[in-house]
Every structure is written in C-alpha cells, then in structure tokens.
Design an enzyme around this catalytic site. Structure first.
Site, short mmCIF file in Angstrom:
data_model
loop_
_atom_site.label_atom_id
_atom_site.label_comp_id
_atom_site.label_asym_id
_atom_site.label_seq_id
_atom_site.Cartn_x
_atom_site.Cartn_y
_atom_site.Cartn_z
N ASN A 22 0.80 -1.22 0.00
CA ASN A 22 0.00 0.00 0.00
C ASN A 22 0.84 1.28 0.00
O ASN A 22 0.30 2.38 0.01
CB ASN A 22 -1.00 -0.03 1.16
CG ASN A 22 -2.06 -1.09 0.94
OD1 ASN A 22 -2.21 -1.60 -0.17
ND2 ASN A 22 -2.78 -1.44 1.99
N ARG A 90 -7.34 -1.00 -6.46
CA ARG A 90 -7.91 0.30 -6.06
C ARG A 90 -7.10 1.47 -6.61
O ARG A 90 -7.37 2.61 -6.28
CB ARG A 90 -7.90 0.42 -4.51
CG ARG A 90 -8.48 -0.73 -3.76
CD ARG A 90 -9.96 -0.84 -3.82
NE ARG A 90 -10.68 0.36 -3.42
CZ ARG A 90 -11.95 0.59 -3.77
NH1 ARG A 90 -12.61 -0.27 -4.51
NH2 ARG A 90 -12.55 1.69 -3.37
N ASP A 114 -10.69 -5.88 -2.89
CA ASP A 114 -11.41 -6.86 -2.09
C ASP A 114 -12.86 -6.47 -1.86
O ASP A 114 -13.18 -5.30 -1.70
CB ASP A 114 -10.70 -7.01 -0.73
CG ASP A 114 -9.28 -7.49 -0.91
OD1 ASP A 114 -9.01 -8.13 -1.94
OD2 ASP A 114 -8.45 -7.22 -0.03
N ASP A 303 -6.63 -3.79 8.53
CA ASP A 303 -5.94 -4.89 7.85
C ASP A 303 -5.23 -5.84 8.83
O ASP A 303 -4.65 -6.84 8.40
CB ASP A 303 -4.89 -4.35 6.86
CG ASP A 303 -5.50 -3.50 5.77
OD1 ASP A 303 -6.71 -3.63 5.53
OD2 ASP A 303 -4.78 -2.70 5.16
#
Ligand code: EPU
Length: 431
Positions: A22, A90, A114, A303
């Site tokens: 990320n 994303r 997801d 997460d």
C-alpha cells in the site's frame, strides 16, 4: 493455485519483511508526476504491482525491474485512457492528479479490490472537483478533465480516507495555488508518499489535527526512494508466532508503525523484543481473550484484524473484534468456523463503543470464544487478508489443509510459501 499445508508446528526463525504493497503502488503513481526517472528500492514482488504496472504501461511508462528496485520513467504520457485492464485493484483512480497535470485528461476503469464493503469513491471525486476537475462517471469508467490545469482548494474529508487523501495530495502538488486538506488520513504509508513527493520538489506541510497544507509547484523531478516495509506482513508473522507458540524475528519491522498493534499483542499474551534490524515476536504466557476496535491510524488497523482473529481462536475466554472501517469484512469467519472456531458475527456495537455502523444492521462485530483446536479442512481464499487467515489457521491446525485460490494472497505477500518454509512450515504450492 493451491497451498497444501500440514499444520500444528511451532514456527521459528527469521522472516524478511517486504516493501509495503500500500506504499509501493502509490509511489508508482507518484512517478507519473515527472518526466524524469524515479527509482523505488525495496520494491515488493507482488501481484498488485503487476496490476499497477499494466496501468502505467498503458499511460506510456517505461518500467525496468533491477533486483529489488524498480525504475520508472514516463517521459511522455502517450495515452490518457486506460479503458480496460486485465485485473483490477484500487489504484487507477489515483492517476487523476498526475494525468490532469500533464495532459489535462484521464479516463480509468472502475476500481476492483477486495469485496469488504461498498467502498465508494465519493470523497475522491468531490476533492478533485474542488480542485477544478470536471468528472463524468461513464458506463465502466471515470473520466476527468482539467484542460486549464487544477487549482488549490480547501478540502475537508468527512472520513480520513487513505485513498482520498493520497488522491488529493497527488493532484494538489502540481495545482496552482494552495490546498488545505482537513480530516486527512495520516497512515505511515501516506507519510512515505509525502516524503517521496517532497524529494521530488513538492511543498507539503503537516499541521496538527489531520491537516495537510500543500503549496503547488510548477514542476517535479526524478527521485530515488525506499519503499517502507509492510506492517501488515509484520502483523501476520507476529500472529503466527504467538498462535503456533513459535518465535519469529520479523526483519525490517519498524516499531513506530506498529505502536497500537504491539499493545494489543502484549495484552493477548504475546511478547516482543525490538531490535535494531527488526522485531522478535513470541508467546509470553497463556493467551487470553481481549477486546479490540479497528480505527484509522494511529488506531488498530483494519488490515490487522484478520490475522489477529485467527490468533484469538487460540486465546482463552471471550474476545471481541469491532470493525469500524469496512462494513462487511468478516466473511472469513465462516472458514474459521468450518475449522472448529467458535465465532459469532453481530450487528450491534459493543456497549459504550458505538461507531458509525451502529443501528445499520452491518455484521461488523466478531465475538470469539477460545481456545479451540482447529481442524484441517479445504478452503478457498476469499480476498487478500482473509487468505492470510486461511493460511494462519491451516498452520495452527493439526493435519493437512488445502487452500485454493492463493493468487489472492500473492497480490500482497511476496513468495509467502518460501518464507514460511524457512520458518519450518510444511507448505507446498501446487498448480
Ligand atoms: N470511503 C468512502 N468514500 C470514499 C473513500 C472511502 O466512503 O471516497 C470509505 C470506504 O468505503 C471505507 C473507508 O472509507 O469504508 C476507508 O476507506 P479508505 O479510502 O481509507 O481505504 P482505501 O484507500 O480504499 C486503503 C488500503 C486498504 C486499507 C484501507 C484502510 C490500499 C490500496 N488499500 O484502502 O488495504 O484497508 O486503506 O487503511 O492502500 C488491504 O491491503 O488489504 C486493504 C484493503
């Protein structure tokens, strides 16, 4: 692809923590802001990178992998439209800012990622509109235009969205004038993006109380930057160490990015030792149930809840995991229940902990009773973080488990089976 796992062994040894998914994917997008070369070191070899590479290649980037570095140069934007991509995540919507700055137009497909809730992008769109973009939501794409360039604006995020904060930053750095973001997300991966942008020539100032000030500049230049290590990976290895009663040194783990996790880990009966090169995780005593609520940084991250719930199936007594970032992130509990875990998913918030999902009927609270002996079963990975739950549970359970669809795990964890074998896990990858 499948993993065949024979569990029930304590995992011990050293795990090298990769660069963070990320952070790395956003840095790739940031490289589009300049026509000069950007070099990203400690670059992870994960599926989400391939997806982002495909996007950048459509725009005209030249990308070279060199060991654990990635070199990207986008001398010219050759195409402002990425209408279809073979896989989705994303990231594409974050290309708005760079493409609008360089060619005034951009069109990207709807996002994937997801299935853990509705995941709207209203905050991204509103922020870009305030910065002067004209946006159309088309049949399968978002189209944005700012032929005269973007201008600074005051942007308030009603929720500290990671993506919307990144999108605004990436758009505001080359906009004319000043931008203020209030209600910004401040995750360590965002701080790393800010550090990279500063090195490229951006003027970005951090204020108190989730405020970020950006002063637009005319041009940004190339940069060499190191991708921060993945704190989600660290949490997965830490939970594995405690759950299997093993001892794992997470090489590259950084205490400053894990403060609230470390407290939860200690409360449940885990222990850790912070060293120069990483953090060692092990079990200190009998594991005991605990109550946790996820929150934006610096809180306990959404997460982290999945590997932690797998760990909580091994803790004595009642535990509660209250998820407040996504409304639908507990599907994986069914897999744990099939393995013998006692988990109930509820819609009501725990007393005194009402969140924005309160009274809306979302199944966002997990109550876990433990400890339970997990039994080996066959499961199919639902999404990236749930896949890690399947894997941790299989490594705890005695006997042979089979996990299908492990490409989802590969999206975020580089060569996870190899790193687990180093720790003594019996795990085989099959076609
Ligand atoms: N939200 C809105 N409107 C928006 C944007 C977000 O309502 O315009 C809501 C979302 O629906 C969600 C919440 O705000 O309920 C948080 O979303 P956020 O924008 O913060 O998340 P994101 O940028 O889509 C990133 C990570 C996620 C991580 C979250 C929260 C990436 C590529 N993804 O998502 O990572 O859970 O921040 O920290 O950076 C993962 O790696 O498994 C993962 C899901």
């Amino acid at each position: 692809m499948k993993f065949r796992v024979r569990g029930g062994k304590a995992l011990r040894g050293e795990a090298n923590i990769s660069g963070a998914k990320n952070a790395a994917t956003k840095m790739m997008i940031a490289s589009l802001l300049t026509d000069e070369e950007c070099v990203l070191n400690n670059f992870p070899k994960i599926g989400d990178i391939e997806i982002t590479e495909e996007l950048l290649s459509v725009f005209g980037s030249d990308i070279i992998h060199e060991g654990d570095s990635l070199r990207i140069r986008t001398e010219k934007i050759e195409n402002f439209q990425a209408l279809t991509l073979s896989r989705r995540n994303r990231i594409p919507i974050l290309a708005f800012g760079p493409l609008l700055a360089r060619v005034g137009r951009v069109e990207v497909p709807f996002l994937g990622g997801d299935k853990i809730g509705a995941r709207p992008v209203n905050l991204h769109i509103e922020a870009l509109q305030k910065l002067g973009a004209r946006i159309e939501v088309r049949d399968h794409t978002y189209y944005a235009e700012a032929l005269e360039g973007l201008h600074g604006a005051e942007i308030h995020l009603s929720f500290p969205s990671v993506g919307a904060t990144e999108n605004t930053l990436l758009a505001a750095v080359l906009a004319s004038g000043k931008t203020i973001i209030t209600g910004a997300a401040v995750e360590p991966e965002i701080m790393e993006l800010i550090k990279m942008l500063q090195k490229m020539g951006a003027i970005i100032e951090m204020g108190v109380d989730r405020k970020i000030f950006i002063e637009g500049v005319k041009k940004l230049h190339g940069v060499t930057h190191e991708v921060i290590t993945d704190r989600n990976e660290v949490v997965s290895f830490a939970c594995l160490a405690a759950a299997t009663n093993g001892d794992i040194f997470a090489k590259g783990a950084r205490q400053d990015t894990l403060i609230n996790f470390l407290n939860a880990f200690r409360r449940v009966g885990g222990e850790y030792e912070v060293k120069e090169e990483g953090i060692r995780f092990f079990r200190a005593k009998e594991l005991i149930g605990t109550e946790i609520m996820t929150a934006p940084h610096p809180g306990f991250m959404t997460d982290w809840q999945q590997p932690f719930v797998a760990l909580l199936t091994q803790a004595k007594g009642r535990s509660v995991m209250h998820e407040t970032i996504y409304e639908d992130r507990f599907h994986y509990a069914d897999d744990l229940i099939a393995m013998g875990a006692k988990i109930e998913i509820k819609t009501e918030c725990p007393k005194g902990e009402e969140c924005h999902y309160s009274g809306k009927g979302f199944r966002h609270v997990a109550v876990i009773e433990g400890p339970t002996n997990l039994i080996a079963v066959e499961t199919t990975v639902r999404d990236l973080r749930s896949g890690m739950v399947n894997l941790i549970a299989a490594l705890i359970a005695e006997g042979e488990s089979v996990i299908s669809g492990v490409e989802e795990i590969d999206r975020g964890y580089a060569e996870i089976d190899g790193r687990l074998r180093v720790l003594g896990a019996e795990i085989v990858r099959e076609k």
